[in-house]
Write an enzyme that holds these catalytic residues in place. Structure first.
Site, PDB file in Angstrom:
ATOM      1  N   HIS A  31      -7.441  41.745 -74.748  1.00  0.00           N
ATOM      2  CA  HIS A  31      -7.491  41.954 -76.246  1.00  0.00           C
ATOM      3  C   HIS A  31      -6.495  41.085 -76.912  1.00  0.00           C
ATOM      4  O   HIS A  31      -5.475  40.987 -76.480  1.00  0.00           O
ATOM      5  CB  HIS A  31      -6.871  43.609 -76.380  1.00  0.00           C
ATOM      6  CG  HIS A  31      -7.785  44.434 -76.305  1.00  0.00           C
ATOM      7  ND1 HIS A  31      -7.332  45.847 -75.740  1.00  0.00           N
ATOM      8  CD2 HIS A  31      -9.193  44.650 -76.391  1.00  0.00           C
ATOM      9  CE1 HIS A  31      -8.538  46.694 -75.701  1.00  0.00           C
ATOM     10  NE2 HIS A  31      -9.739  46.035 -76.060  1.00  0.00           N
ATOM     11  N   ARG A  51     -14.534  54.319 -71.569  1.00  0.00           N
ATOM     12  CA  ARG A  51     -13.896  54.854 -72.701  1.00  0.00           C
ATOM     13  C   ARG A  51     -14.907  55.093 -73.994  1.00  0.00           C
ATOM     14  O   ARG A  51     -14.385  55.598 -75.011  1.00  0.00           O
ATOM     15  CB  ARG A  51     -13.200  53.469 -73.269  1.00  0.00           C
ATOM     16  CG  ARG A  51     -11.977  53.248 -72.442  1.00  0.00           C
ATOM     17  CD  ARG A  51     -11.030  52.464 -73.075  1.00  0.00           C
ATOM     18  NE  ARG A  51     -10.265  53.180 -74.120  1.00  0.00           N
ATOM     19  CZ  ARG A  51      -9.357  52.311 -75.020  1.00  0.00           C
ATOM     20  NH1 ARG A  51      -9.159  51.154 -74.612  1.00  0.00           N
ATOM     21  NH2 ARG A  51      -8.785  53.240 -75.759  1.00  0.00           N
ATOM     22  N   CYS A  55      -1.197  49.067 -79.333  1.00  0.00           N
ATOM     23  CA  CYS A  55      -2.312  49.752 -79.020  1.00  0.00           C
ATOM     24  C   CYS A  55      -2.252  51.157 -79.282  1.00  0.00           C
ATOM     25  O   CYS A  55      -3.290  51.730 -79.252  1.00  0.00           O
ATOM     26  CB  CYS A  55      -2.181  49.577 -77.497  1.00  0.00           C
ATOM     27  SG  CYS A  55      -2.456  48.016 -76.706  1.00  0.00           S
ATOM     28  N   ASP A  81      -7.376  56.975 -71.776  1.00  0.00           N
ATOM     29  CA  ASP A  81      -6.960  55.948 -72.383  1.00  0.00           C
ATOM     30  C   ASP A  81      -6.967  56.232 -74.223  1.00  0.00           C
ATOM     31  O   ASP A  81      -6.876  55.397 -75.009  1.00  0.00           O
ATOM     32  CB  ASP A  81      -7.949  54.921 -72.410  1.00  0.00           C
ATOM     33  CG  ASP A  81      -7.524  53.810 -71.322  1.00  0.00           C
ATOM     34  OD1 ASP A  81      -6.247  53.927 -71.074  1.00  0.00           O
ATOM     35  OD2 ASP A  81      -8.220  53.080 -70.560  1.00  0.00           O
ATOM     36  N   ARG A  84     -13.823  41.781 -74.219  1.00  0.00           N
ATOM     37  CA  ARG A  84     -14.242  43.063 -74.766  1.00  0.00           C
ATOM     38  C   ARG A  84     -15.136  42.764 -75.894  1.00  0.00           C
ATOM     39  O   ARG A  84     -16.486  43.095 -75.669  1.00  0.00           O
ATOM     40  CB  ARG A  84     -13.175  43.854 -75.057  1.00  0.00           C
ATOM     41  CG  ARG A  84     -12.166  44.116 -74.057  1.00  0.00           C
ATOM     42  CD  ARG A  84     -12.756  44.980 -73.073  1.00  0.00           C
ATOM     43  NE  ARG A  84     -11.868  45.344 -71.690  1.00  0.00           N
ATOM     44  CZ  ARG A  84     -10.984  46.585 -71.797  1.00  0.00           C
ATOM     45  NH1 ARG A  84     -10.917  47.311 -72.714  1.00  0.00           N
ATOM     46  NH2 ARG A  84     -10.198  46.564 -70.939  1.00  0.00           N
TER      47      ARG A  84
HETATM   48  N1  ARG Z   1      -6.794  50.728 -70.545  1.00  0.00           N
HETATM   49  C1  ARG Z   1      -7.184  50.430 -71.896  1.00  0.00           C
HETATM   50  C2  ARG Z   1      -8.087  49.436 -72.028  1.00  0.00           C
HETATM   51  O1  ARG Z   1      -8.251  48.587 -70.916  1.00  0.00           O
HETATM   52  C3  ARG Z   1      -5.811  49.766 -72.587  1.00  0.00           C
HETATM   53  C4  ARG Z   1      -6.037  49.453 -73.931  1.00  0.00           C
HETATM   54  C5  ARG Z   1      -4.845  48.794 -74.749  1.00  0.00           C
HETATM   55  N2  ARG Z   1      -5.190  48.696 -76.110  1.00  0.00           N
HETATM   56  C6  ARG Z   1      -4.893  47.582 -76.790  1.00  0.00           C
HETATM   57  N3  ARG Z   1      -5.194  47.795 -78.138  1.00  0.00           N
HETATM   58  N4  ARG Z   1      -4.747  46.357 -76.411  1.00  0.00           N
HETATM   59  O2  ARG Z   1      -9.286  49.506 -72.607  1.00  0.00           O
END
Ligand code: ARG
Length: 259
Positions: free
Chosen positions: A156, A82, A250, A57, A127
């Site tokens: 997000h 991550r 992203c 990612d 998040r």
């Molecule tokens: N797979 C990543 C996650 O879920 C995707 C992140 C996408 N980034 C964003 N800025 N929305 O963390």
């Protein structure tokens, strides 16, 4: 930006991610290269972070930090999958002469912190923690307006809302709690409102420089609305990265330098 050389979907931390579905890293690189060329053609400078194997990612640079006036609040990821990205990006900033603050609370950078002319719109719910909103306000020196996300597909803030210029935003109301919808209506009465279909193709995961707006070609209604509002919409195709729940915004982290 960080090239998706090692892109893959090997875990699922949002509803878009299906590890059993095949991915095509070379295609992701081609699509990403096109985005990078478009940004350069518009006159923007693009710095690169070297991708690290095992961090699929990492292409989503937006999550790594929030930069305002040359100050950097680094990310602290919600999921351990991550967290290996944190030191890599922090080192990049340090090596490039940016003072970096390592975050105390979970925040996923510009995934949840969107900087407008006079404030930071900050997402929470999936998040970034509320406590991180205060941390951002203290460290970055802009008032923070907290917004609660309620739909897991829009986990997000930058999947549900885009800053177009200092005063204008576009967003998908259905991604927000009723109270947050009311706050957005109050703060941005003339915002562009997107429907679910445009949101689902990641039409709100757009990169704007105040005039040019890069967004998926598939977000047809938004493309029209942007044109009517005097912006220059430019279509991008990042369908491969959508398998990880990401799009154009992203992939880019804005370096707001010291004035
Ligand atoms: N797979 C990543 C996650 O879920 C995707 C992140 C996408 N980034 C964003 N800025 N929305 O963390």
């Amino acid at each position: 930006m960080c090239p998706p050389t090692h892109f893959d979907v090997t875990y699922a931390i949002n509803p878009w991610m299906e590890p059993d579905k095949p991915t095509d890293a070379p295609l992701a690189v081609v699509q990403w290269e096109r985005l990078r060329s478009q940004l350069i053609a518009l006159g923007h400078r693009v710095d690169l972070v070297l991708p690290v194997p095992g961090l699929p990612d990492m292409v989503f640079a937006a999550n790594a930090a929030t930069v305002v006036g040359g100050r950097v609040l680094a990310a602290r990821y919600r999921y351990p999958q991550r967290s290996g990205e944190e030191p890599v990006y922090r080192n990049w900033f340090a090596e490039h002469g940016y003072p970096v603050r390592a975050a105390r609370f979970v925040n996923e950078g510009e995934g949840d912190f969107l900087v407008t002319g006079e404030r930071i719109l900050a997402g929470t719910g999936f998040r970034t923690e509320r406590r991180a909103h205060d941390e951002a306000q203290e460290h970055l020196g802009l008032p923070v307006v907290g917004l609660t996300l309620v739909d897991p597909y829009f986990y997000h803030l930058d999947t549900a809302l885009a800053v177009l210029d200092h005063e204008t935003i576009m967003y998908y109301p259905g991604a927000f709690s009723k109270r947050s919808q009311a706050i957005l209506r109050e703060l941005y009465p003339s915002a562009i409102r997107a429907g679910r279909a445009d949101a689902e193709v990641f039409g709100l995961n757009a990169v704007s420089d105040g005039r040019n707006v890069l967004l998926p070609t598939q977000a047809t209604r938004l493309v029209e609305a942007l044109r009517r509002a005097g912006f220059n919409p430019i279509g991008v195709d990042l369908t491969e990265l959508l398998k990880a729940g990401g799009g154009a915004k992203c992939c880019t982290l804005e370096l707001r330098e010291r004035k």
